[in-house]
Design an enzyme around this catalytic site. Structure first.
Site, PDB file in Angstrom:
ATOM      1  N   SER A  14       1.830   3.966   8.126  1.00 52.53           N
ATOM      2  CA  SER A  14       1.729   4.127   9.587  1.00 52.53           C
ATOM      3  C   SER A  14       0.916   2.990  10.216  1.00 52.53           C
ATOM      4  CB  SER A  14       1.147   5.492   9.951  1.00 52.53           C
ATOM      5  OG  SER A  14      -0.220   5.574   9.640  1.00 52.53           O
ATOM      6  N   ASN A  15      -0.085   2.496   9.509  1.00 54.98           N
ATOM      7  CA  ASN A  15      -0.822   1.331  10.049  1.00 54.98           C
ATOM      8  C   ASN A  15       0.062   0.091  10.033  1.00 54.98           C
ATOM      9  OD1 ASN A  15      -3.815   1.763  10.779  1.00 54.98           O
ATOM     10  ND2 ASN A  15      -3.515   3.036   8.948  1.00 54.98           N
ATOM     11  N   MET A  90      -4.260   1.692  -2.171  1.00 59.50           N
ATOM     12  CA  MET A  90      -5.155   2.653  -2.814  1.00 59.50           C
ATOM     13  C   MET A  90      -5.703   2.180  -4.165  1.00 59.50           C
ATOM     14  SD  MET A  90      -5.162   4.585  -0.350  1.00 59.50           S
ATOM     15  CE  MET A  90      -6.127   6.020  -0.791  1.00 59.50           C
ATOM     16  N   ARG A  91      -5.570   0.894  -4.460  1.00 55.27           N
ATOM     17  CA  ARG A  91      -6.126   0.395  -5.724  1.00 55.27           C
ATOM     18  C   ARG A  91      -7.256  -0.590  -5.450  1.00 55.27           C
ATOM     19  NH1 ARG A  91      -3.043   0.859 -10.379  1.00 55.27           N
ATOM     20  NH2 ARG A  91      -3.587  -1.219 -11.077  1.00 55.27           N
ATOM     21  N   HIS A 114     -10.812   1.386   6.844  1.00 59.24           N
ATOM     22  CA  HIS A 114     -11.356   2.565   6.170  1.00 59.24           C
ATOM     23  C   HIS A 114     -11.659   3.640   7.212  1.00 59.24           C
ATOM     24  CE1 HIS A 114     -13.242   4.866   3.035  1.00 59.24           C
ATOM     25  NE2 HIS A 114     -14.198   5.151   3.898  1.00 59.24           N
TER      26      HIS A 114
END
Ligand code: GRF
Length: 205
Positions: A14-15, A90-91, A114
């Site tokens: 979505s970003n 996500m890593r 974040h």
């Protein structure tokens, strides 16, 4: 000045969509060169393709972090990126990877979003942790990436309230709306070359 952006995403994108919309609408002077996902199921890949942006999946499953990052770097090698944008990636990136984006001014040209007011609530469950803690105000942070997790020079923060009748879902939705507004705005500041604040002194912890 138009900047060349690469994106790394792991999820719904979505970003990424908000940033691509800002580019299409002329609010962000940037070229979206490539979107890389480590997850073949990531919706971000279709978000990229719908906008005609090169989308590459490099699955991380079964690979060591080093081997996966090497494959990512091989793909990014030809893209001449000004900034790598982590939009829900996500890593954790290794120092070896970060060094490939080292700017002579002393920072890495990698930007992350974040969903908390860092340094509060780093990690993967920031919305949940802030909500469960009972914060009255939370916010979104956009920062340069450094060697530590959810750490690095803060480019922008924007707060949003938590109301008494919020559920986790309404709280998250309010935050996500801020994410989608703030991320393109900050990238536009970078596109305008307004980096004078990024001095070596400021970036040092
Ligand atoms: C966002 O909440 C972002 O702040 C966090 O991961 C989520 C990604 O969402 N780092 P999306 O993939 O951009 O929809």
């Amino acid at each position: 000045m138009s900047i060349n952006l690469g994106f790394m995403c792991s999820g719904r994108g979505s970003n990424l969509r908000a940033i691509l919309e800002a580019i299409a609408e002329g609010r962000l002077d940037a070229h979206p060169a490539i979107v890389i996902s480590n997850d073949p199921m990531a919706k971000a890949l279709s978000v990229a393709k719908e906008s005609g942006v090169r989308a590459v999946c490099i699955p991380s499953t079964g690979l060591s972090r080093g081997d996966h990052e090497q494959k990512v770097l091989e793909v990014l090698e030809t893209e001449a990126l000004d900034f790598l944008v982590l939009a829900g990636y996500m890593r954790i990136l290794s120092e070896t990877f970060l060094r490939e984006f080292k700017d002579p001014r002393g920072f890495y040209r990698i930007v992350n979003i974040h969903p908390s007011l860092l340094p509060a609530f780093p990690g993967k469950s920031a919305y949940e942790e802030a909500f469960n803690y009972g914060v009255k105000v939370s916010g979104i942070t956009i920062h340069l990436v450094d060697e530590k997790i959810d750490h690095g020079f803060i480019l922008a923060q924007e707060a949003f309230p938590r109301y008494d009748d919020d559920t986790l879902a309404t709280f998250k939705a309010r935050g996500l709306a801020v994410e989608h507004k703030l991320f393109p705005e900050v990238l536009q500041i970078l596109a305008q070359g307004q980096l004078s604040f990024l001095t070596r002194e400021l970036v040092q912890p």
